[in-house]
Design a protein around this motif. Structure first.
Motif, PDB file in Angstrom:
ATOM      1  N   GLY A 266       0.824  -1.211   0.000  1.00  0.00           N
ATOM      2  CA  GLY A 266       0.000   0.000   0.000  1.00  0.00           C
ATOM      3  C   GLY A 266       0.852   1.253   0.000  1.00  0.00           C
ATOM      4  N   GLU A 267       0.144   2.376  -0.048  1.00  0.00           N
ATOM      5  CA  GLU A 267       0.823   3.668   0.003  1.00  0.00           C
ATOM      6  C   GLU A 267       1.223   3.904   1.453  1.00  0.00           C
ATOM      7  OE1 GLU A 267      -2.340   3.287  -1.115  1.00  0.00           O
ATOM      8  OE2 GLU A 267      -2.212   3.686  -3.278  1.00  0.00           O
ATOM      9  N   MET A 268       2.521   3.876   1.735  1.00  0.00           N
ATOM     10  CA  MET A 268       2.993   4.095   3.120  1.00  0.00           C
ATOM     11  C   MET A 268       3.864   5.332   3.163  1.00  0.00           C
ATOM     12  SD  MET A 268       4.109   0.255   4.256  1.00  0.00           S
ATOM     13  CE  MET A 268       3.093  -1.105   3.651  1.00  0.00           C
ATOM     14  N   LEU A 269       3.707   6.092   4.252  1.00  0.00           N
ATOM     15  CA  LEU A 269       4.561   7.267   4.449  1.00  0.00           C
ATOM     16  C   LEU A 269       5.918   6.838   4.996  1.00  0.00           C
ATOM     17  CD1 LEU A 269       2.092   9.694   6.258  1.00  0.00           C
ATOM     18  CD2 LEU A 269       3.097  10.044   3.993  1.00  0.00           C
ATOM     19  N   ASP A 270       6.953   7.625   4.668  1.00  0.00           N
ATOM     20  CA  ASP A 270       8.229   7.453   5.357  1.00  0.00           C
ATOM     21  C   ASP A 270       7.998   7.771   6.838  1.00  0.00           C
ATOM     22  OD1 ASP A 270       9.268   6.979   2.877  1.00  0.00           O
ATOM     23  OD2 ASP A 270      10.027   9.026   2.610  1.00  0.00           O
ATOM     24  N   ASN A 271       8.918   7.302   7.680  1.00  0.00           N
ATOM     25  CA  ASN A 271       8.660   7.444   9.115  1.00  0.00           C
ATOM     26  C   ASN A 271       8.637   8.900   9.586  1.00  0.00           C
ATOM     27  OD1 ASN A 271       8.279   4.757   9.351  1.00  0.00           O
ATOM     28  ND2 ASN A 271      10.390   4.319   9.972  1.00  0.00           N
ATOM     29  N   ASP A 272       9.340   9.794   8.871  1.00  0.00           N
ATOM     30  CA  ASP A 272       9.289  11.213   9.273  1.00  0.00           C
ATOM     31  C   ASP A 272       8.112  11.937   8.614  1.00  0.00           C
ATOM     32  OD1 ASP A 272      10.038  11.534   6.656  1.00  0.00           O
ATOM     33  OD2 ASP A 272      12.024  12.372   7.088  1.00  0.00           O
ATOM     34  N   ARG A 273       7.329  11.204   7.821  1.00  0.00           N
ATOM     35  CA  ARG A 273       6.101  11.698   7.145  1.00  0.00           C
ATOM     36  C   ARG A 273       6.383  12.843   6.184  1.00  0.00           C
ATOM     37  NH1 ARG A 273       2.867  12.985  12.209  1.00  0.00           N
ATOM     38  NH2 ARG A 273       1.131  13.492  10.831  1.00  0.00           N
ATOM     39  N   ARG A 274       7.625  12.906   5.653  1.00  0.00           N
ATOM     40  CA  ARG A 274       7.949  13.967   4.688  1.00  0.00           C
ATOM     41  C   ARG A 274       7.712  13.487   3.260  1.00  0.00           C
ATOM     42  NH1 ARG A 274      13.394  15.401   5.055  1.00  0.00           N
ATOM     43  NH2 ARG A 274      13.033  17.548   4.387  1.00  0.00           N
ATOM     44  N   GLY A 275       7.052  12.395   3.104  1.00  0.00           N
ATOM     45  CA  GLY A 275       6.721  11.888   1.789  1.00  0.00           C
ATOM     46  C   GLY A 275       6.452  10.412   1.867  1.00  0.00           C
ATOM     47  N   PRO A 276       6.119   9.757   0.735  1.00  0.00           N
ATOM     48  CA  PRO A 276       5.776  10.387  -0.539  1.00  0.00           C
ATOM     49  C   PRO A 276       4.447  11.163  -0.446  1.00  0.00           C
ATOM     50  CG  PRO A 276       6.095   7.982  -0.771  1.00  0.00           C
ATOM     51  CD  PRO A 276       6.044   8.284   0.689  1.00  0.00           C
ATOM     52  N   VAL A 277       4.360  12.217  -1.243  1.00  0.00           N
ATOM     53  CA  VAL A 277       3.154  13.047  -1.246  1.00  0.00           C
ATOM     54  C   VAL A 277       1.919  12.199  -1.534  1.00  0.00           C
ATOM     55  CG1 VAL A 277       1.962  14.913  -2.478  1.00  0.00           C
ATOM     56  CG2 VAL A 277       4.389  15.127  -1.964  1.00  0.00           C
ATOM     57  N   ASP A 278       2.068  11.266  -2.473  1.00  0.00           N
ATOM     58  CA  ASP A 278       0.926  10.455  -2.884  1.00  0.00           C
ATOM     59  C   ASP A 278       0.329   9.683  -1.695  1.00  0.00           C
ATOM     60  OD1 ASP A 278      -0.693   9.665  -5.064  1.00  0.00           O
ATOM     61  OD2 ASP A 278       0.280   7.702  -5.077  1.00  0.00           O
ATOM     62  N   ALA A 279       1.198   9.177  -0.821  1.00  0.00           N
ATOM     63  CA  ALA A 279       0.704   8.430   0.343  1.00  0.00           C
ATOM     64  C   ALA A 279      -0.095   9.365   1.251  1.00  0.00           C
ATOM     65  CB  ALA A 279       1.878   7.815   1.107  1.00  0.00           C
ATOM     66  N   ALA A 280       0.424  10.559   1.475  1.00  0.00           N
ATOM     67  CA  ALA A 280      -0.292  11.519   2.325  1.00  0.00           C
ATOM     68  C   ALA A 280      -1.639  11.874   1.702  1.00  0.00           C
ATOM     69  CB  ALA A 280       0.560  12.770   2.504  1.00  0.00           C
ATOM     70  N   MET A 281      -1.649  12.033   0.370  1.00  0.00           N
ATOM     71  CA  MET A 281      -2.887  12.428  -0.316  1.00  0.00           C
ATOM     72  C   MET A 281      -3.938  11.318  -0.279  1.00  0.00           C
ATOM     73  SD  MET A 281      -2.607  15.517  -1.203  1.00  0.00           S
ATOM     74  CE  MET A 281      -1.381  16.781  -1.533  1.00  0.00           C
ATOM     75  N   TRP A 282      -3.497  10.048  -0.347  1.00  0.00           N
ATOM     76  CA  TRP A 282      -4.480   8.959  -0.241  1.00  0.00           C
ATOM     77  C   TRP A 282      -5.089   8.940   1.156  1.00  0.00           C
ATOM     78  CZ3 TRP A 282      -7.077   7.108  -3.990  1.00  0.00           C
ATOM     79  CH2 TRP A 282      -6.510   6.958  -5.258  1.00  0.00           C
ATOM     80  N   GLY A 283      -4.306   9.328   2.154  1.00  0.00           N
ATOM     81  CA  GLY A 283      -4.873   9.455   3.502  1.00  0.00           C
ATOM     82  C   GLY A 283      -5.930  10.555   3.529  1.00  0.00           C
ATOM     83  N   MET A 284      -5.620  11.691   2.911  1.00  0.00           N
ATOM     84  CA  MET A 284      -6.575  12.802   2.876  1.00  0.00           C
ATOM     85  C   MET A 284      -7.815  12.432   2.069  1.00  0.00           C
ATOM     86  SD  MET A 284      -7.257  15.753   3.953  1.00  0.00           S
ATOM     87  CE  MET A 284      -5.817  16.709   4.439  1.00  0.00           C
ATOM     88  N   ASN A 285      -7.627  11.581   1.073  1.00  0.00           N
ATOM     89  CA  ASN A 285      -8.762  11.135   0.260  1.00  0.00           C
ATOM     90  C   ASN A 285      -9.867  10.530   1.130  1.00  0.00           C
ATOM     91  OD1 ASN A 285      -9.876  10.524  -2.435  1.00  0.00           O
ATOM     92  ND2 ASN A 285      -9.605   8.395  -1.815  1.00  0.00           N
ATOM     93  N   GLU A 286      -9.467   9.975   2.251  1.00  0.00           N
ATOM     94  CA  GLU A 286     -10.459   9.345   3.123  1.00  0.00           C
ATOM     95  C   GLU A 286     -11.332  10.372   3.835  1.00  0.00           C
ATOM     96  OE1 GLU A 286     -11.174   6.217   2.794  1.00  0.00           O
ATOM     97  OE2 GLU A 286      -9.564   6.165   1.317  1.00  0.00           O
TER      98      GLU A 286
END
Ligand SMILES: C[S@@+](CC[C@H](N)C(=O)[O-])C[C@H]1O[C@@H](n2cnc3c(N)ncnc32)[C@H](O)[C@@H]1O
Length: 331
Positions: A266-286
């Motif tokens: 799945g789309e997983m964020l790096d541990n510092d949450r500085r990316g990938p942007v796409d993973a963050a955006m799929w979270g926001m999609n929810e």
């Protein structure tokens, strides 16, 4: 001396929606399919699309500057990824997936209101699935899912495995591709009841009815079919919150035989949450789709596996910059 700053990056971001809109319109009017079919000039594109020459000029300028098209001498050509994935009729045509989230556009622009007056359910967009909407959904997911599944069988050897459980298997892309690749393997696709009707159609088309079966169920509840020696869950991670994902991983652990393995893709964020942007955006999609899901980090996913009892847990890139794969073994 501090780096000079300006507003360029911020201005681009403020208008980043323009790139999505251009892509949608290019697909609507068949720009890339026409170029591939031999319309290499703007005159030819005007004739083929019936659009005004000024609009073809505008569209071609946007497509060139977005590196969707390029020049070869005086002739227009599709960029390699555009030629492979955005030309209608080609095997790897992924237009349905590119267009799939277009109906969500207005929801994304109501994000502030949705945050201020939140309304969410556990299943979000999946609450209202029908057989018809599931068919349409999986026409889109399958246009990229089978490619991802081919990548999976190139990177994971299941030749000693007997039974795969495919949680939220959708079109059956992973199950179908895995049984085609590994002779001794059979598979169970578990997905929501309206979805498995569509899944059965993909299984029948692939001629693997004797080796892939379906179970209509909600994977957030109840025990899973057992025993199995591989569990795959692909492309539904951000739909759910930590509690639900940890629960799914724990029940997958219980369903597995000793020595079995689980893969969470799945789309997983790096541990510092500085990316990938796409993973963050799929979270926001929810937020947009009204579930309680969010983006999970690689470390969080490793934690769900370790807490369930898996060993040799690790996360590797699956598609660099987009998808990661967390794997663990049941001792
Ligand atoms: C993006 S699709 C991915 C399909 C497939 N795994 C693939 O990679 O091609 C997500 C799938 O998860 C299924 N799903 C989501 N929530 C589910 C739930 N609670 N129970 C069962 N299936 C679920 C959806 O119905 C959908 O088929």
């Amino acid at each position: 001396m501090a780096d000079r700053i300006d507003t360029t990056r911020l201005q681009e971001m403020a208008r980043a929606y323009t790139a999505s809109a251009v892509l949608y319109t290019a697909l609507d009017v068949g720009l890339f399919s026409q170029v591939s079919a031999g319309c290499r000039t703007e005159e030819a594109l005007v004739a083929a699309t019936g659009l005004r020459s000024v609009d073809v000029d505008r569209l071609v300028s946007c497509a060139l500057s977005l590196r969707l098209l390029d020049w070869e001498g005086d002739e227009l050509h599709n960029a390699p990824d555009v030629e492979a994935y955005l030309v209608q009729g080609k095997d790897r045509y992924a237009g349905p997936w590119m267009m799939f989230t277009r109906p969500d556009v207005s929801g994304w622009f109501q994000m502030t209101e949705k945050m201020r007056a939140p309304a969410s359910t556990k299943l979000g967009m999946y609450d209202e699935l029908t057989v018809e909407s599931a068919r349409k959904y999986h026409q889109a997911t399958s246009s990229i899912g089978f490619g991802a599944a081919r990548r999976f069988v190139r990177s994971v050897d299941l030749s000693s495995r007997k039974h795969l459980l495919d949680l939220g298997g959708g079109s059956g892309a992973y199950s179908i591709t895995c049984v085609e690749q590994f002779d001794g393997l059979s598979a169970t696709v578990l997905d929501l009841p309206p979805v498995v009707v569509a899944t059965q159609e993909y299984i029948k088309d692939a001629g693997v009815e004797d080796r892939v079966r379906t179970v209509g169920a909600d994977f957030t509840e109840g025990e899973f079919p057992s025993p199995v020696d591989v569990v795959v869950m692909a492309s539904n991670l951000p739909i759910y919150n930590a509690e639900v994902i940890a629960g799914v991983v724990a029940r997958a652990f219980r369903a597995l035989e000793p020595g079995g393995e689980m893969h969470l893709i799945g789309e997983m964020l790096d541990n510092d949450r500085r990316g990938p942007v796409d993973a963050a955006m799929w979270g926001m999609n929810e937020l947009v789709c009204g579930s309680e899901g969010r983006a999970h980090t690689r470390g969080e996913c490793e934690g769900y596996f370790s807490s369930a009892g898996f060993v040799d847990v690790e996360v590797t890139d699956f598609v660099a910059g987009t998808l990661a794969r967390c794997v663990g073994k049941k001792p």
